[in-house]
Design an enzyme around this catalytic site. Structure first.
Site, mmCIF file in Angstrom:
data_model
loop_
_atom_site.group_PDB
_atom_site.id
_atom_site.type_symbol
_atom_site.label_atom_id
_atom_site.label_comp_id
_atom_site.label_asym_id
_atom_site.label_seq_id
_atom_site.Cartn_x
_atom_site.Cartn_y
_atom_site.Cartn_z
ATOM 1 N N GLY A 40 48.200 57.727 39.232
ATOM 2 C CA GLY A 40 47.149 56.405 39.347
ATOM 3 C C GLY A 40 46.019 56.776 38.447
ATOM 4 C CG HIS A 266 38.410 36.746 48.952
ATOM 5 N ND1 HIS A 266 37.726 35.637 48.722
ATOM 6 C CD2 HIS A 266 37.462 37.867 48.606
ATOM 7 C CE1 HIS A 266 36.745 35.871 48.381
ATOM 8 N NE2 HIS A 266 36.431 37.346 48.534
ATOM 9 C CB SER A 284 32.629 34.959 43.295
ATOM 10 O OG SER A 284 31.282 35.616 44.030
ATOM 11 N NE ARG A 330 34.953 39.350 51.185
ATOM 12 C CZ ARG A 330 35.268 40.302 50.375
ATOM 13 N NH1 ARG A 330 36.033 41.181 50.706
ATOM 14 N NH2 ARG A 330 34.439 40.529 49.277
#
Lengths: 637, 247, 231
Positions: A40, A266, A284, A330
Site C-alpha cells: 500500500g 457520510h 463536503s 454524521r
C-alpha cells in the site's frame, strides 16, 4: 489468539515517551540488513516506506495502482486535525484525545488515541517542511478551521484537497527514497497472500497486474497499509480499486479482524441516479453550515421542490434536534435521512434522497456570498447531476465513506501474527465505532511517520534474524494456491461478470448491514450471502488469460474476498447487540430514536479469528478500560 | 440515446492496435462516460469477449488514473474535467465518438486504453521533493509563507499527474507536468535550497524519457483537468536557464 | 565546458537558443524593412542608404556574421527539436483535434522552411544577382549601384511580386506565433504583462506584412516607377 495490547504502564501522557525509551533499537549499521515489505502506498504506506528507508532499512513497497501517487487517500477533502492550538482557542493534546475517544463512542483504546493526539503536531511540521501548501493567513502563518462539529479550530487544510496535498507530500518523500535506490517500488502489483514462516509474517505473494506473473517476496517484516473495506457495499465513496483482499488474506493466515461492523456513513453524498451507478461522490460536510435539510411533510408527494409550500415541508433535523439542527453528527444525520426515505418521503426519481436547500442562505447572504463559500461544490454537483443548485435544492443521500474496523493491532501496531504490522484505515486502532472528521489523514500519517519507525525496530531487534528464502516450501505453497485461484476463475466459464456479483452483494450489505441493522435483516443477509457466493463460484465469467493485463480477473479475486468478508461483517453486527457510533441496531435505541450503547456488555473490541474454510470464525474480545475519559451518552437535542 | 464508439483496441505493447466499432444502446444521460464504458464492458463479458481495458480509480476527478482521448481531446470536450467526471448529457443521440489512449513514446500502451505513465514517477524521483527526513522538521509556523506565494504554489501543486498535457501536446511534451512540480516547490521557501539542482535533474530526466519539447501551443493548459497554467512553464524555463548559466 | 554541452543538449536550452536567435532574426527583419521602406523617399535616398552600407564593410560583415550564425542556429536547433518531437509520438491519433492552438503555432516548421526557401531565392535575386544579373549591373546617375531600379524592375514582374507576397505572409504567420512565444521560452510570462506579450506577435507580424507588402504592391499599382533613363 494472543490479544495482549501491550499498553505501557504509567500516566497516559507519559506512556509513549516511556515506551519509546523501552523499545529495542536496531544498530544503524544493521538496519540495511533488514528487509521490510510495505503493501500500500497511501498516506500510511508511503509515509512508512519513506521513513523506514530514511532510517536505513531495505524497503520494498507495493501498490495495485499504476503509481503510488494514486492511492485513495488522495480524495480526502476536508482537512487534518492537530492539537497545535495555534488559534489560542483552548485546544490541547488532551482535548483532541478526549474528543476522539468520545467521538468514537468509547470503543477505542485510550493509550493509542492519546499517542495519536501527541504526534498530530509533528505531522503538521513534517508536511509543511515537505512543501505541502496548507492554507495560510495574510501574515503567512497557517490557517485553521473548525470541522465536523468540533468546538475548536484545529483542522489544517489545503482548499478542498487536503488529502491530495498530504499524499503528494508523502509520495514525494517516497519518491526521494526510490530515486536514492533505498525503496524498490512495485506498482501495478497486487498482494494475494501473506506468507508465514514459523508463525512469523515473513513474506507475501503478489500478482503483477501487467504480466500476470505470480511471485513471492521474502522479508523480515510485513506492513499492511491497504486501506478500508467500504467497497463491500459496492457503492461507496471509496475508489473503484479499494478492496479488502490483502487484509482478508492476512486474516485467513491467522491475523485477527476487529470490529468489521463499524462502518461510517457520510450524510452528504450525491444520490444514486440509476442501476449503472459505479460510485458515489461525497460533497463536503461544510455544506450543512448553510444548507437546510428537508423532505415533503406528506409521503408520496412528487411535486417539484418549488411547488411545495413552507407549510408542507418538514425540516426534520431542525425539528428533531433544535439545538444542533442541520449540524448534528454524521451518523445522526444519516439515519434521519434514511428514516425520512423509509417513510416514503424521499425525493428524486428513486425516492432515495433528501433536499439540502440553499434558498434561505441565498436570500440571506446573496448568491455571490454563497458562491464564494461553496462555488466549487455547487459546480461539482451540477457537473454530476445536471441540476443547478442555485435554483433548485440539492438532493443528497448518505453513503458509505470509511471503515473503522480492521485488522487487530497492539500498541506497536503489530497484529497478533508476529511481524505483521498494520497501519492506517486497514487497522482498527484509533477511531472506535465512529471517526471524527479530519482524523483519517491524521491517523494514516501518524502511523507511518511517527509510530512504525520506532515500533518496528523493537520487533526486528528481538526477532530471530534468520533469513528466509522464497524457495522455501511455505512460499511455494502460497504461490501454488494463488495460481490455483487464478486458474479457477478463468475456468468457471459462467455468464456473470465479477461486477454483477459485487453489485448484488453491495445491495444485500446496504439493505441489511447499512445505516441501520436489525436481527432479522442480518439473518436474512447471512442466508443470502452464502447463496450468492455459491453462484459466484459456479456462474462467474472471466474472459481473457491470466498471463497479461486482465481487469476482470483482478476484480474476480477482490469480489471473492468481499463475498466471504461480508458474511463476517454481518455476523459481527448481529452479535454486537447494542448501538454505538456507526453501528446502529434498531432494537437498541432510546424512545427518541437515539443510539443506545451497552457499556456493560460491549465495552470491548470484537476480534474474529479464522477457523478454516467452511467453519464459523471465532469471536474474541479485547476489553477496553477507560481511566481518563468518562463514558457518557451523546446528546444533540 | 444510442452511440457508435470507435475504440482503440490493442492487446499488448507489441500489438499494432486498431480502431474497433461498438454500438452502445439506451444510454442514460446521467451516466458518466466511464459508466457508459462499464455498461459496454458488461455486455462484452456476457458475450465472453474481453472488455475494454481502461485506467480509473477514484472516479471523482482527483486520482489522475483515468486517461483517454475522447474525440481527439484528453478527457473529452469539457474543460477542466477528467473523463470520470464527464457525463453523457454532453453527447447526443447518434453521435460517433472516438476513444483512444494517450499516445506518446514515453507512455507505451499496456493494453487498449491503458498506458504506462511511470516516466512521470521517475521524473519526480529525480528531484520533485524537498529533502527532509521524517522528524527533522521545525515548528510549522516557524517559517511564514507569503499568502500569495502559498496560493500560487497550491495552484501548481493541484496537478494530478494524469498525463493529459502530454497527450494533448502536438510534441508529446511533459513540460507542464514537470513545470507544475518545479514551480510548486520553487515558489515556497522550503523548496529554495534545492531549487537549482531540482530543475536540472528533473528536466534532464524528462528529456531522457523521450518526451518532446515545448512549442508553446498551450494545448496542455487547455487540456489540463486542473487547469494548471503555462506560466509555470515560463518559470521553469527561467529557473533552468538561470541554474545553467549562473552559479 | 561540459555545462555548455549539457545546456545546449537539453530541450529547454535548445529552445532558448532558438528564441534568442529568433530575436536577432526579427531585429534584422525589422531593420531590413525600415531600410527598404526608404524606397518611398525616392531613388536617391535608397541608393544612398545602400551605398552607406557598402562603404562600412566592417559593420556590414560583422552584422552579417551574427545574422548567418543566428540563421543556422535557429534552423539547426529547430530541426533537431522537431525530429525529437516527431519521435516522441510514434503512433498518431486516429481522430486529430486541437483545442485552441492557432494554426500558426502548429505549423512553425512548415512556415519556417518555406520562408527559408524564399530567403535563398531572395539572396539569389537581390544580394547575389543570380536570377536577374541584368538588374544587378545598373548604376544611377551618381555612379552608385541602382538598388532602387533593381527593386522596381523586379517587382514589375507579377510572378516575382507574387512570390514575395506569399513569402511575406508566411513570415507573418511564423512571427505571429514566434514572437509571442519567445517570451515564454525566455521565461517571461506574467499576468501583468500577458496582454502585451500575447499581442506582440500579431502586432509585429501585421506591421511587417504591411510594411513589406507595401513595396511590391506600390510597384504593381504604379505608385513606384522607374526613374527616367532606366529601361
Amino acid at each position: 489468539m494472543n490479544l495482549d495490547a501491550k499498553i505501557p504502564s504509567g500516566p497516559i501522557a507519559e506512556k509513549w515517551d516511556k515506551h519509546r525509551f523501552n523499545l529495542k533499537v536496531v544498530n544503524p549499521a544493521n538496519k540495511r540488513k533488514y528487509k521490510v515489505l510495505v503493501v500500500g502506498s497511501g498516506l500510511a504506506g508511503a509515509s512508512a516506506a519513506a521513513s523506514l528507508a530514511e532510517l536505513g532499512y531495505d524497503v520494498d513497497c507495493f501498490c495495485f495502482q499504476d503509481s503510488p501517487r494514486r492511492a485513495h487517500s488522495i480524495a480526502a477533502q476536508g482537512g487534518i486535525n492537530a492539537a497545535k492550538n495555534y488559534q489560542n482557542d483552548g485546544d490541547s493534546i488532551y482535548r483532541l484525545f478526549y474528543d476522539t475517544v468520545k467521538g468514537g463512542d468509547y470503543r477505542a483504546r485510550e493509550a493509542n488515541v492519546y499517542r495519536l493526539a501527541q504526534v498530530s503536531n509533528n505531522i503538521i511540521d513534517q508536511c509543511v517542511a515537505q512543501g505541502v501548501p496548507f492554507a495560510r493567513d495574510y501574515g503567512g502563518l497557517l490557517a485553521n478551521r473548525s470541522f465536523g462539529g468540533a468546538q475548536v479550530s484545529r483542522t489544517f487544510y489545503a482548499r478542498g484537497q487536503t488529502g491530495q496535498q498530504l499524499l503528494l507530500g508523502a509520495y514525494s518523500a517516497l519518491s526521494r527514497q526510490i530515486g536514492a535506490g533505498k525503496v524498490k517500488m512495485h506498482a501495478r502489483t497486487e498482494m494475494l497472500d501473506l506468507v508465514l514462516v514459523d508463525g512469523h509474517a515473513r513474506g507475501i505473494v503478489t500478482r503483477n497486474l501487467v504480466s500476470g506473473k505470480i511471485q513471492s517476496w521474502a522479508g523480515d517484516a510485513v506492513i499492511l497499509a491497504t486501506g478500508g473495506y467500504g467497497n463491500v457495499f459496492y457503492l461507496s465513496t471509496n475508489a473503484k480499486g479499494c478492496n479488502v483482499t490483502a487484509a482478508y488474506r492476512a486474516y485467513k493466515r491467522g491475523a485477527g479482524f476487529a470490529n468489521p461492523c463499524f462502518t461510517q456513513i457520510h450524510p452528504t453524498c450525491i444520490p444514486v441516479s440509476g442501476d449503472y451507478q459505479s460510485k458515489l461522490t461525497l460533497m463536503s460536510e461544510s455544506l450543512r453550515n448553510d444548507g437546510r435539510v428537508w423532505v415533503p411533510a406528506e409521503g408520496g408527494d412528487k411535486r417539484a421542490a418549488g411547488d411545495i409550500s413552507e407549510a408542507e415541508r418538514d425540516y426534520y433535523l431542525e425539528r428533531r434536534y433544535p439545538s444542533f439542527g442541520n449540524l448534528v453528527p454524521r451518523d445522526v444525520a444519516s439515519r434521519a435521512a434514511k428514516k425520512a426515505c423509509d417513510e416514503g418521503r424521499g425525493v428524486g426519481e428513486t425516492g432515495l434522497g433528501v433536499y439540502l436547500d440553499f434558498a434561505d442562505a441565498i436570500n440571506r447572504l446573496g448568491e455571490d456570498q454563497v458562491r464564494a463559500r461553496y462555488g466549487n461544490l455547487f459546480h461539482m454537483y451540477e457537473k454530476i447531476t445536471g441540476e443547478n443548485p442555485y435554483q433548485v435544492p440539492m438532493r443528497i443521500y448518505p453513503a458509505v465513506h470509511y471503515t473503522m474496523g480492521g485488522l487487530w493491532v497492539d500498541y506497536n501496531l503489530m497484529s497478533n501474527v508476529p511481524g505483521l504490522h498494520v497501519l492506517g484505515e486497514a487497522n482498527f486502532s484509533d477511531h472506535g465505532a465512529n471517526r471524527l472528521g479530519a482524523s483519517a489523514l491524521m491517523q494514516g500519517l501518524a502511523d507511518g511517520y511517527f509510530v512504525i519507525p520506532y515500533t518496528i525496530g523493537d520487533y526486528l531487534a528481538t526477532s530471530s534474524g534468520d533469513k528466509v528464502s522464497t524457495e522455501q516450501q511455505e512460499f511455494k505453497d502460497a504461490e501454488a494456491q494463488a495460481n490455483q485461484q487464478v486458474d479457477k476463475f478463468l475456468s468457471i466459464g459462467g455468464k456473470r461478470s465479477p461486477d454483477s456479483f459485487h453489485k448484488e452483494l453491495g445491495k444485500i450489505m446496504w439493505e441489511y448491514c447499512g445505516m441501520a441493522r436489525n436481527e432479522a435483516g442480518l439473518k436474512t443477509a447471512l442466508e443470502k450471502i452464502p447463496a450468492l457466493r455459491e453462484e459466484f463460484w459456479e456462474n462467474l465469467s472471466v474472459p481473457g488469460s491470466g498471463a497479461d493485463f486482465n481487469t476482470t480477473l483482478e476484480k474476480a479475486g477482490r469480489v471473492a474476498d468481499f463475498l466471504e468478508f461480508g458474511e463476517m461483517m454481518c455476523n459481527d453486527a448481529l452479535l454486537r447487540t447494542e448501538s454505538c457510533g456507526g453501528h446502529f441496531r434498531e432494537e437498541y435505541q432510546s424512545e427518541e430514536g437515539e443510539a443506545l450503547r451497552d457499556d456493560e456488555n460491549f465495552c470491548h473490541g470484537a476480534i474474529w479469528e479464522y477457523s478454516g474454510a467452511g467453519n464459523a470464525p471465532t469471536r474474541h474480545r479485547e476489553e477496553l478500560e477507560f481511566e481518563y475519559v468518562k463514558l457518557t451518552q451523546r446528546s444533540y437535542k | 440515446m444510442n452511440l457508435t464508439l470507435k475504440v482503440w483496441r490493442q492487446s499488448g505493447p507489441q500489438d499494432k492496435g486498431k480502431i474497433v466499432d461498438y454500438a452502445v444502446k439506451d444510454i442514460n444521460s446521467h451516466m458518466s462516460f466511464l459508466e457508459m464504458l462499464d455498461v459496454l464492458n458488461e455486455e462484452l463479458i456476457a458475450k465472453g469477449e474481453e472488455p475494454i481495458a481502461f485506467d480509473h480509480d477514484c472516479r471523482e476527478g482527483i486520482c489522475g488514473s483515468c486517461s483517454m482521448m475522447i474525440d481527439g481531446i484528453p478527457h473529452g470536450p469539457d474543460r477542466g474535467t477528467t473523463a470520470c467526471q464527464l457525463h453523457m448529457r454532453r453527447f447526443k443521440d447518434g453521435d460517433v465518438v472516438y476513444v483512444e489512449p494517450w499516445q506518446a513514446k514515453a507512455f507505451p500502451v499496456i493494453k487498449d486504453l491503458v498506458v504506462d505513465r511511470s516516466a512521470f514517477d521517475r521524473i519526480i524521483q529525480s528531484g520533485g521533493f524537498v529533502s527532509i527526513n521524517t522528524g527533522n522538521a521545525q515548528d510549522a509556523n516557524a517559517l511564514p509563507v507569503n499568502k500569495d506565494s502559498a496560493e500560487a504554489a497550491f495552484d501548481a501543486a493541484a496537478c494530478i499527474g494524469c498525463g493529459a498535457c502530454v497527450a494533448a501536446c502536438p510534441n508529446a511534451s511533459a513540460m507542464l507536468f514537470v513545470a507544475a512540480k518545479v514551480s510548486h516547490l520553487g515558489k515556497l521557501p522550503q523548496g529554495q535550497p534545492e531549487r537549482a539542482k531540482r530543475v536540472q535533474s528533473m528536466v534532464s530526466t524528462m528529456d531522457t524519457e523521450g518526451f518532446g519539447s515545448c512549442t508553446n501551443t498551450f494545448e496542455c493548459e487547455a487540456a489540463c483537468p486542473k487547469e494548471i497554467s503555462v506560466t509555470n512553464i515560463a518559470q521553469m524555463n527561467r529557473d533552468y536557464m538561470q541554474s545553467s548559466l549562473g552559479d | 565546458m561540459s555545462w555548455v554541452r549539457k545546456t545546449v543538449a537539453s530541450t529547454i536550452g535548445a529552445k532558448f537558443i532558438v528564441a534568442l536567435t529568433g530575436i536577432v532574426l526579427v531585429g534584422f527583419v525589422i531593420g531590413h524593412m525600415l531600410g527598404n521602406l526608404q524606397i518611398f523617399l525616392g531613388q536617391d535616398a535608397l541608393n544612398n542608404y545602400a551605398q552607406m552600407l557598402h562603404n562600412t564593410p566592417a559593420l556590414l560583415w560583422s552584422a552579417r556574421l551574427v545574422l548567418i550564425l543566428s540563421f543556422f542556429a535557429h534552423i539547426g536547433f529547430t530541426i533537431k527539436l522537431t525530429r525529437q518531437n516527431r519521435l516522441a509520438r510514434p503512433q498518431t491519433y486516429a481522430y486529430q483535434q486541437s483545442i485552441q492552438a492557432p494554426t500558426s503555432s502548429r505549423t512553425m516548421i512548415f512556415s519556417g522552411l518555406l520562408v527559408l526557401s524564399f530567403v535563398i531565392y531572395h539572396l539569389l535575386h537581390f544580394t547575389l544577382g543570380v536570377t536577374h544579373p541584368e538588374h544587378k549591373s545598373l548604376v544611377d546617375s551618381m555612379g552608385r549601384p541602382d538598388v532602387y531600379s533593381m527593386v522596381v524592375l523586379g517587382f514589375q514582374n507579377i510572378w516575382v511580386s507574387l512570390s514575395y507576397i506569399v513569402a511575406i505572409i508566411l513570415l507573418g504567420l511564423h512571427l505571429s506565433h514566434g514572437v509571442s512565444s519567445l517570451w515564454q521560452t525566455l521565461g517571461l510570462n506574467h499576468v501583468k504583462y500577458n496582454t502585451f506579450i500575447k499581442a506582440s506577435g500579431p502586432v509585429l507580424a501585421l506591421t511587417l506584412v504591411a510594411g513589406n507588402l507595401s513595396m511590391p504592391v506600390a510597384v504593381l499599382l504604379g505608385f513606384l516607377s522607374l526613374p527616367l533613363g532606366v529601361v
